[in-house]
Design a protein around this motif. Structure first.
Motif, PDB file in Angstrom:
ATOM      1  N   PRO A 218      37.133 -71.215  -9.140  1.00 52.83           N
ATOM      2  CA  PRO A 218      38.523 -71.341  -9.581  1.00 52.83           C
ATOM      3  C   PRO A 218      38.584 -71.509 -11.091  1.00 52.83           C
ATOM      4  O   PRO A 218      37.818 -72.299 -11.673  1.00 52.83           O
ATOM      5  N   SER A 219      39.471 -70.770 -11.725  1.00 48.53           N
ATOM      6  CA  SER A 219      39.623 -70.922 -13.180  1.00 48.53           C
ATOM      7  C   SER A 219      41.058 -70.606 -13.567  1.00 48.53           C
ATOM      8  O   SER A 219      41.764 -69.918 -12.843  1.00 48.53           O
ATOM      9  N   ALA A 220      41.455 -71.136 -14.702  1.00 47.79           N
ATOM     10  CA  ALA A 220      42.799 -70.873 -15.218  1.00 47.79           C
ATOM     11  C   ALA A 220      42.676 -69.678 -16.145  1.00 47.79           C
ATOM     12  O   ALA A 220      42.368 -69.823 -17.320  1.00 47.79           O
ATOM     13  N   GLY A 221      42.906 -68.491 -15.615  1.00 46.24           N
ATOM     14  CA  GLY A 221      42.452 -67.284 -16.289  1.00 46.24           C
ATOM     15  C   GLY A 221      43.471 -66.522 -17.093  1.00 46.24           C
ATOM     16  O   GLY A 221      43.220 -65.373 -17.460  1.00 46.24           O
ATOM     17  N   GLN A 222      44.629 -67.116 -17.386  1.00 38.23           N
ATOM     18  CA  GLN A 222      45.605 -66.361 -18.172  1.00 38.23           C
ATOM     19  C   GLN A 222      45.534 -66.707 -19.656  1.00 38.23           C
ATOM     20  O   GLN A 222      45.312 -67.856 -20.037  1.00 38.23           O
ATOM     21  N   ALA A 223      45.765 -65.699 -20.469  1.00 40.77           N
ATOM     22  CA  ALA A 223      45.905 -65.896 -21.907  1.00 40.77           C
ATOM     23  C   ALA A 223      47.359 -66.274 -22.195  1.00 40.77           C
ATOM     24  O   ALA A 223      48.217 -66.110 -21.324  1.00 40.77           O
ATOM     25  N   PRO A 224      47.659 -66.772 -23.383  1.00 36.11           N
ATOM     26  CA  PRO A 224      49.047 -67.138 -23.695  1.00 36.11           C
ATOM     27  C   PRO A 224      50.025 -65.974 -23.537  1.00 36.11           C
ATOM     28  O   PRO A 224      51.199 -66.185 -23.281  1.00 36.11           O
ATOM     29  N   ASN A 225      49.557 -64.733 -23.638  1.00 39.76           N
ATOM     30  CA  ASN A 225      50.457 -63.594 -23.416  1.00 39.76           C
ATOM     31  C   ASN A 225      50.587 -63.260 -21.936  1.00 39.76           C
ATOM     32  O   ASN A 225      51.210 -62.271 -21.573  1.00 39.76           O
ATOM     33  N   GLY A 226      49.988 -64.077 -21.083  1.00 43.08           N
ATOM     34  CA  GLY A 226      50.113 -63.901 -19.649  1.00 43.08           C
ATOM     35  C   GLY A 226      49.035 -63.027 -19.038  1.00 43.08           C
ATOM     36  O   GLY A 226      48.857 -63.019 -17.818  1.00 43.08           O
ATOM     37  N   ASN A 227      48.310 -62.286 -19.858  1.00 38.45           N
ATOM     38  CA  ASN A 227      47.314 -61.359 -19.319  1.00 38.45           C
ATOM     39  C   ASN A 227      46.126 -62.087 -18.705  1.00 38.45           C
ATOM     40  O   ASN A 227      45.689 -63.135 -19.191  1.00 38.45           O
ATOM     41  N   ALA A 228      45.605 -61.497 -17.653  1.00 41.04           N
ATOM     42  CA  ALA A 228      44.383 -61.995 -17.034  1.00 41.04           C
ATOM     43  C   ALA A 228      43.319 -60.909 -17.116  1.00 41.04           C
ATOM     44  O   ALA A 228      43.619 -59.744 -17.423  1.00 41.04           O
ATOM     45  N   THR A 229      42.084 -61.308 -16.895  1.00 39.90           N
ATOM     46  CA  THR A 229      40.982 -60.361 -16.909  1.00 39.90           C
ATOM     47  C   THR A 229      40.170 -60.566 -15.641  1.00 39.90           C
ATOM     48  O   THR A 229      39.886 -61.709 -15.271  1.00 39.90           O
ATOM     49  N   ILE A 230      39.851 -59.486 -14.984  1.00 46.28           N
ATOM     50  CA  ILE A 230      38.884 -59.570 -13.884  1.00 46.28           C
ATOM     51  C   ILE A 230      37.565 -59.088 -14.449  1.00 46.28           C
ATOM     52  O   ILE A 230      37.416 -57.923 -14.834  1.00 46.28           O
TER      53      ILE A 230
END
Lengths: 508, 508
Positions: A218-230
């Motif tokens: 589990p991780s908090a994976g969003q950047a401040p612009n909302g984007n996530a990365t898989i």
């Protein structure tokens, strides 16, 4: 994911009924599942206070492996968290170091899902913090929202608490878990997991983990612009000291002596320079260790395409500015630099230390010289093979006395893009309206090889929405209530884990 | 000098009338000179209290060039010391740094003798001392005798005070000085004489110094076993930092960045390793800088013979033990090791510093790497030529951006064995009953090239009997009254200087 689709899906993430309305995304979830999701969402909302309290209590109970601080308490706390969340079997697993905690939640589902937790935290200096680091205060952070602040908040108790909250919500809403869950919680992640593979090798752990579809952290994976990365993989990293000393050489002085003696006494510092010289090609970045590239698997066409897509979306100027770099190696292009970042195994000098290191000079002949070196490895290189090749190379080139003291590390990790785990993650993010990119391979490293390598060979990776900051730094925080419309809070993050469990059941 | 002759001559050194009885050494001194010497000895004895007081007062008035501490006071004190000792003309000489003091004592003699003083002292930490370092206390040191303890005691105010005491004794006894004296006193010896050549270039200083037979630096030159060494030369030493940095390279990161970036960002640390590698031959000790050996003058047969004699007298086992060395370079013999020590120019690594230098590792790509390097030079190498060759070599080998920042240094110094200065020293030591050895060339360095090189080209060297210890260390001391029968006290040391002036007049 472009801006248009993000705008649409942002509503999905944020609206009170948004995640519950997953059925709005056509063809993804059944009506029954949609009903379950809505019930779970109500339970998550109702349990929010308890979920926050659970994270706060955990932050207030820190285990620090480096100092062997509160190990037994950490094991007990982790075990209780698992039992409270519905795990039927919970036990400590000896590792030779700090024990792991293994727990199983058998819901009678056909499939098993693996979850990795770490229950230890990084050291901290309260003097550097704006709040006491173990009080887990709720702080209003402008532009971010209500956060819980304390050591371990985002790394990793907050995200782990969000996952546990999902399990509590299943229980509270009377919903059956769609997959069985095997939880393996480590107590020495912050000292680079020196014994974690021993926990995996425990017969019961091994047998259960082998049944899993995959493993998420589990991780908090969003950047401040909302984007996530898989992220589909990560390079391995092996840290070492390469040491030249009179002691192992049998030449040179036993201690630092007056430098005039170099006329007749050998120099371990020069020997280090010469030994290091053999490790590196003339271009200054391609390793020259014999056989180093033997097992390097080239990027596939698909991986190159993903990198090219990343290059188009990313900003070379921003990257260069952030790194303080004027040009890439060999003056290569932006896309080439990203390919290298994903595919180039490296032998980096982290530091050099020998003799006098203060201001000005000092007339000494040092008796010892050390290079702090790290190798980064790509599939299918392994830690042991790479270290063996380095040692053999030094011996063959006439430096058998130059020591290679490995202090930690592990091989590379890679998870197939077409695995059920990755497909499930993509589906959940899409449904949650979180834009994401596929990252072929992180140049940074984490010990995912414990799961993706022998003996398990499972898909594995970090997963989660939401946000935090300050890992390994002062004022570490984790977002509970997001004031940024693009970023999830604790409730939405919890729902994403619930959705993931359904999706895993559906995909795998 | 063997033990037999030492036993004989020890009496000469120690007996109350011993130095006065110089005529006892056949054929060396005239009867008239013998009478003068006796009168001077009486004056030295009578002036002993004042001489000690003079040294103590000087220690209490420290000038520290590194901190620009009490420069004006140091110039004033030095000037007064010179005037009091009989110098008719005394003045400060601007150097661009701390001023020098130049003084002449024209006794109407046919010849001039040069004397070098330093009036500055090394920094000190009173906490490390057993007595306050500026009180110049008289301390009874077991096995040594009565000593004056304080910063500058032996380096160099004690020996310089002994020389001044000789001049006072000439004055007090009404004896005419046998040579005129040109005194040049430096105020920044402890920061490696960065501006001293500017003092020499002063037209009046230059003209006067050129008339001198040679230059001595007063020193307390006896070992605890009573032996003295006449050192005919010293290697030059040039200290520098060799720096590889992103800034000058235009490649690599502006600051230390995450080490994973080495996949696509150049490494100044590897560049330093590679640049250094070009400076050193495969044997790890022979410099590979192009043309480095061009001006190296081989040892003469006489120099080799002196070294062989030194090898026979010295103990290889003791030397190896003191240095903590098991074998010399190339497993050479004891005599070869001494030849190398005298004749081998070196490029030594004093220290290496880059990136992370603490415990364990740190995942960074350093933006800068520094080698602290020192060259030791033999005749006829020069500082400027050697530095120019090093820079040209790096540029030619593809490292024009790697900086060579010279922080200080000077070329080698050598004084012919058959010069009047050396012959006079030998005669004085023989007459004083002090056993001595001729050392072809010290592997350590001092800026004697200021005198022996252009523009002066004079014989120059340290000279003096007596003893002290703790230079640059706590509890620095200088022997006033020796309880060791083999070692001279202040009175005998003073007499040796008086005798030297006569001997210079006779020899030169």
């Amino acid at each position: 994911m472009d801006e248009q689709s993000f705008t649409t899906s942002r509503r999905a993430l944020l609206g009170g009924a948004a995640v519950g309305a997953a059925a709005m995304v056509p063809g993804v979830a059944s009506a029954a599942r949609s009903g379950d999701i809505a019930a779970i969402r109500r339970a998550v909302d109702a349990g929010l206070g308890a979920s926050v309290q659970r994270i706060q209590d955990w932050i207030r109970s820190p285990t620090i492996a480096a100092e062997r601080h509160r190990i037994d308490e950490g094991v007990a706390h982790m075990s209780k968290l698992a039992r409270d969340a519905g795990f039927q079997k919970v036990r400590a697993v000896p590792t030779g170091g700090v024990p792991a905690v293994f727990a199983t939640l058998d819901a009678g589902a056909p499939k098993w899902m693996g979850i990795y937790f770490m229950y230890d935290v990084k050291q901290f200096d309260p003097a550097e913090w704006s709040v006491p680091p173990l009080e887990a205060r709720i702080v209003d952070r402008p532009g971010v929202g209500k956060v819980v602040m304390g050591r371990g908040a985002v790394n990793q108790k907050g995200p782990e608490g969000a996952f546990l909250a999902a399990l509590h919500a299943f229980k509270a809403s009377g919903r059956k878990l769609p997959v069985n869950i095997a939880l393996i919680a480590e107590g020495e992640e912050e000292i680079a997991s020196p014994n974690f593979l021993n926990a995996i090798r425990d017969p019961e752990v091994l047998a259960t983990m082998k049944r899993c579809v995959g493993v998420i952290i589990p991780s908090a994976g969003q950047a401040p612009n909302g984007n996530a990365t898989i992220t589909l993989g990560a390079k391995g990293a092996v840290e070492m000291e390469i040491v030249s000393s009179s002691k192992s050489w049998g030449r040179g002085p036993a201690k630092d002596i007056h430098s005039s003696q170099f006329a007749r006494v050998d120099s371990p510092a020069w020997r280090l320079v010469q030994a290091l010289g053999t490790l590196m090609g003339p271009d200054g970045h391609t390793p020259a260790v014999e056989g180093f590239f033997e097992h390097v698997r080239p990027l596939t066409a698909r991986q190159k395409a993903l990198i090219a897509e990343g290059a188009r979306k990313g900003s070379e100027a921003d990257a260069k500015k952030a790194l303080g770099v004027q040009r890439w190696i060999k003056d290569e292009t932006w896309e080439q630099s990203l390919e290298r970042l994903a595919s180039q195994p490296t032998i980096n000098i982290q530091g050099l230390v020998s003799g006098y290191t203060g201001q000005g000079g000092k007339t000494i002949l040092p008796h010892r010289a050390v290079a702090k070196v790290e190798m980064r490895l790509v599939p299918d290189m392994t830690r042991d093979d790479s270290v063996a090749k380095l040692k053999a190379h030094l011996a063959k080139r006439g430096f058998p006395d130059v020591e290679v003291n490995v202090t930690g590390g592990y091989g590379p990790t890679q998870t197939p893009e077409n695995s059920a785990l990755i497909k499930a993650q993509q589906a959940v993010l899409t449904r949650a309206g979180v834009p994401y990119a596929l990252n072929v391979r992180s140049a940074g490293s984490w010990p995912g090889v414990v799961f993706t390598g022998d003996p398990l060979r499972l898909p594995a990776g970090q997963f989660g929405i939401g946000m935090g900051g300050g890992a390994h730094a002062p004022d570490e925080y984790f977002v509970i209530e997001s004031s940024n419309p693009k970023v999830a809070g604790l409730v939405e993050q919890t729902m994403a884990y619930a959705d993931l469990l359904y999706e895993i059941a559906a995909q795998a």
